[in-house]
Design an enzyme around this catalytic site. Structure first.
Site, PDB file in Angstrom:
ATOM      1  N   ARG A 188      32.293  46.588  38.406  1.00 48.07           N
ATOM      2  CA  ARG A 188      31.013  46.932  37.794  1.00 48.07           C
ATOM      3  C   ARG A 188      30.899  48.457  37.780  1.00 48.07           C
ATOM      4  NH1 ARG A 188      30.711  42.671  35.725  1.00 48.07           N
ATOM      5  NH2 ARG A 188      29.256  40.985  36.163  1.00 48.07           N
TER       6      ARG A 188
ATOM      7  N   HIS B  50      33.726  46.855  28.363  1.00 48.76           N
ATOM      8  CA  HIS B  50      33.436  45.641  29.153  1.00 48.76           C
ATOM      9  C   HIS B  50      34.041  44.390  28.491  1.00 48.76           C
ATOM     10  CE1 HIS B  50      30.436  43.959  32.326  1.00 48.76           C
ATOM     11  NE2 HIS B  50      31.429  43.092  32.134  1.00 48.76           N
TER      12      HIS B  50
HETATM   13  P1  NDP Z   1      35.046  36.507  43.904  1.00 48.13           P
HETATM   14  O1  NDP Z   1      33.692  36.288  44.461  1.00 48.13           O
HETATM   15  O2  NDP Z   1      35.955  35.343  43.731  1.00 48.13           O
HETATM   16  O3  NDP Z   1      35.837  37.560  44.820  1.00 48.13           O
HETATM   17  C1  NDP Z   1      35.244  38.682  45.363  1.00 48.13           C
HETATM   18  C2  NDP Z   1      36.211  39.337  46.326  1.00 48.13           C
HETATM   19  O4  NDP Z   1      35.637  40.578  46.755  1.00 48.13           O
HETATM   20  C3  NDP Z   1      36.479  38.518  47.590  1.00 48.13           C
HETATM   21  O5  NDP Z   1      37.827  38.626  47.947  1.00 48.13           O
HETATM   22  C4  NDP Z   1      35.590  39.190  48.617  1.00 48.13           C
HETATM   23  O6  NDP Z   1      36.041  39.070  49.967  1.00 48.13           O
HETATM   24  C5  NDP Z   1      35.701  40.641  48.174  1.00 48.13           C
HETATM   25  N1  NDP Z   1      34.594  41.435  48.706  1.00 48.13           N
HETATM   26  C6  NDP Z   1      33.258  41.286  48.505  1.00 48.13           C
HETATM   27  N2  NDP Z   1      32.568  42.193  49.195  1.00 48.13           N
HETATM   28  C7  NDP Z   1      33.478  42.940  49.880  1.00 48.13           C
HETATM   29  C8  NDP Z   1      33.388  44.021  50.788  1.00 48.13           C
HETATM   30  N3  NDP Z   1      32.196  44.532  51.152  1.00 48.13           N
HETATM   31  N4  NDP Z   1      34.537  44.536  51.284  1.00 48.13           N
HETATM   32  C9  NDP Z   1      35.731  44.017  50.941  1.00 48.13           C
HETATM   33  N5  NDP Z   1      35.902  42.976  50.084  1.00 48.13           N
HETATM   34  C10 NDP Z   1      34.780  42.453  49.566  1.00 48.13           C
HETATM   35  O7  NDP Z   1      34.846  37.283  42.536  1.00 48.13           O
HETATM   36  P2  NDP Z   1      35.737  37.239  41.190  1.00 48.13           P
HETATM   37  O8  NDP Z   1      37.148  37.532  41.543  1.00 48.13           O
HETATM   38  O9  NDP Z   1      35.455  35.997  40.426  1.00 48.13           O
HETATM   39  O10 NDP Z   1      35.078  38.447  40.360  1.00 48.13           O
HETATM   40  C11 NDP Z   1      35.009  39.751  40.906  1.00 48.13           C
HETATM   41  C12 NDP Z   1      34.120  40.650  40.057  1.00 48.13           C
HETATM   42  O11 NDP Z   1      34.788  41.021  38.857  1.00 48.13           O
HETATM   43  C13 NDP Z   1      32.803  40.046  39.558  1.00 48.13           C
HETATM   44  O12 NDP Z   1      31.819  40.051  40.571  1.00 48.13           O
HETATM   45  C14 NDP Z   1      32.450  40.963  38.411  1.00 48.13           C
HETATM   46  O13 NDP Z   1      31.672  42.050  38.883  1.00 48.13           O
HETATM   47  C15 NDP Z   1      33.805  41.463  37.921  1.00 48.13           C
HETATM   48  N6  NDP Z   1      34.139  40.932  36.588  1.00 48.13           N
HETATM   49  C16 NDP Z   1      34.308  41.815  35.546  1.00 48.13           C
HETATM   50  C17 NDP Z   1      34.660  41.364  34.305  1.00 48.13           C
HETATM   51  C18 NDP Z   1      34.934  42.314  33.206  1.00 48.13           C
HETATM   52  O14 NDP Z   1      35.139  41.878  32.054  1.00 48.13           O
HETATM   53  N7  NDP Z   1      35.004  43.614  33.454  1.00 48.13           N
HETATM   54  C19 NDP Z   1      34.816  39.929  34.021  1.00 48.13           C
HETATM   55  C20 NDP Z   1      34.645  39.098  35.182  1.00 48.13           C
HETATM   56  C21 NDP Z   1      34.305  39.595  36.416  1.00 48.13           C
HETATM   57  P3  NDP Z   1      36.130  37.636  50.709  1.00 48.13           P
HETATM   58  O15 NDP Z   1      37.380  37.003  50.172  1.00 48.13           O
HETATM   59  O16 NDP Z   1      36.226  37.984  52.144  1.00 48.13           O
HETATM   60  O17 NDP Z   1      34.871  36.893  50.348  1.00 48.13           O
HETATM   61  C1  OXD Z   2      31.504  38.786  34.322  1.00 48.02           C
HETATM   62  C2  OXD Z   2      31.646  39.808  33.323  1.00 48.02           C
HETATM   63  O1  OXD Z   2      30.945  39.043  35.398  1.00 48.02           O
HETATM   64  O2  OXD Z   2      31.972  39.499  32.155  1.00 48.02           O
HETATM   65  O3  OXD Z   2      31.967  37.661  34.057  1.00 48.02           O
HETATM   66  O4  OXD Z   2      31.489  40.983  33.635  1.00 48.02           O
END
Ligand code: NDP
Ligand code: OXD
Length: 317
Positions: free
Chosen positions: A232, A280
């Site tokens: 983000r 994005h």
């Molecule tokens: P998940 O919830 O599956 O994974 C999140 C990961 O981040 C987990 O491994 C989690 O750790 C880790 N995490 C969260 N907080 C912390 C922290 N404080 N310190 C260290 N690690 C942390 O999310 P997704 O993989 O599905 O998606 C990730 C992000 O990608 C979304 O939230 C979104 O913002 C972004 N996104 C962007 C898109 C784009 O087009 N640009 C499209 C889709 C998503 P743990 O394993 O311990 O829980």
């Molecule tokens: C998502 C994105 O969070 O598109 O899926 O950013």
């Protein structure tokens, strides 16, 4: 729990518009009463049990008194949590769609190889009709720190490993992932950064991760490292990026997300050739595949079962 006669699914998206989404969800659940959220008024508000939305205007979810699930159109849920009027007793599901993991991996691999194989330099040479002498590339010198090893990060890690690009995933909680190198917690991050020359941010935006991509983090990387932010815009301290590029601490950055989207026309990032900008689109939500997930969660909610992708409200993701 209240049983709703003739329940309605409220749908809202700023991307393809609600009608495209209504059609896609109805195609998955024939006979479903799904309608654009902003067109639902009066007595029908009480018939809404599921809200499926990307950036629903603040206060709208609170106008559905019998809401049982807020389903994010998106893997991230920061847009849902940002609503100060959100009904806090209603569970939130994020979107887990394997299709998006593949698209995200393609985007990140493309950016990493574009940087590593110096494609931009060769494009410039092409414009000058110049055939340069170049040193051989060596993928063994790459190490990718994947900040956030969730659904998307784990898929990326496996793809990089298949391409023989070394990588390590960083998580919040200590967690062994079969076949993937992982470290967790703030204490492990410094060591990971010191041995990585590429950082990919795939974190959710939370109070803990806001501003994580800062001058302080860049300083812990080897000089000349490459940043990819697809999480983000709020993860990046924007004012720290151009100074890091100027000093050579970073050699380039690929940004897909920004604090203000669309990125304003007068933003300094546009004019900097070291910053690769995409609007994005790293992994856009895909109505036909996402609707399969939404259909299952509508079914579960109406059957009194737990939906998939339930967000832990305490953690914020
Ligand atoms: P998940 O919830 O599956 O994974 C999140 C990961 O981040 C987990 O491994 C989690 O750790 C880790 N995490 C969260 N907080 C912390 C922290 N404080 N310190 C260290 N690690 C942390 O999310 P997704 O993989 O599905 O998606 C990730 C992000 O990608 C979304 O939230 C979104 O913002 C972004 N996104 C962007 C898109 C784009 O087009 N640009 C499209 C889709 C998503 P743990 O394993 O311990 O829980
Ligand atoms: C998502 C994105 O969070 O598109 O899926 O950013």
């Amino acid at each position: 729990m209240t049983t709703i006669e003739n329940p309605i699914v409220a749908v809202h998206s700023t991307g393809d518009g609600p009608s495209a989404w209504v059609a896609a969800i109805k195609a998955e659940v024939p006979g479903l009463d799904a309608r654009p959220a902003l067109e639902i008024t009066g007595d029908d508000l009480a018939r809404v049990d599921v809200s499926i939305a990307w950036k629903l205007p603040h206060g709208k979810a609170a106008s559905f008194p019998n809401l049982k699930l807020i389903q994010s159109i998106g893997a991230g849920v920061d847009h849902v949590l940002a609503d100060p009027l959100r009904p806090t007793h209603v569970p939130i599901s994020r979107l887990i769609d394997p299709f998006m993991a593949v698209e995200m991996t393609h985007h990140i691999v493309l950016q990493i190889l574009r940087w590593h194989r110096q494609l931009d330099r060769f494009e410039c040479h092409k414009a000058e009709r110049h055939w340069p002498l170049s040193e051989a590339f060596d993928h063994r010198h790459l190490h990718v720190a994947i900040l956030g090893l969730g659904t998307l990060g784990e898929h990326l890690s496996r793809a990089l490993t298949a391409l023989e690009i070394a990588n390590t995933g960083w998580t919040r909680s200590a967690r062994a992932v079969d076949g993937v190198a992982t470290v967790s917690g703030a204490a492990a991050l410094d060591d990971l950064l010191s041995r990585s020359n590429i950082v990919v941010c795939l974190l959710p935006l939370t109070d803990q991760t806001e501003g994580v991509l800062s001058a302080e983090l860049f300083a812990k990387l080897p000089k000349g490292s490459f940043l990819v932010n697809v999480g983000r815009g709020g993860h990046l301290v924007e004012a720290d990026l151009i100074p890091a590029l100027e000093s050579g601490q970073l050699s380039a950055a690929a940004l897909d997300v920004f604090r203000t989207e669309p990125l304003p026309a007068d933003h300094p990032f546009w004019g900097d050739a070291r910053i690769y900008i995409t609007p994005h689109i790293a992994a856009e939500v895909n109505p036909p595949t996402a609707s399969i997930v939404f259909a299952e969660n509508i079914r579960r909610i109406r059957a009194g079962e737990t939906p998939t992708g339930l967000v832990d409200l305490g953690r914020g993701y």
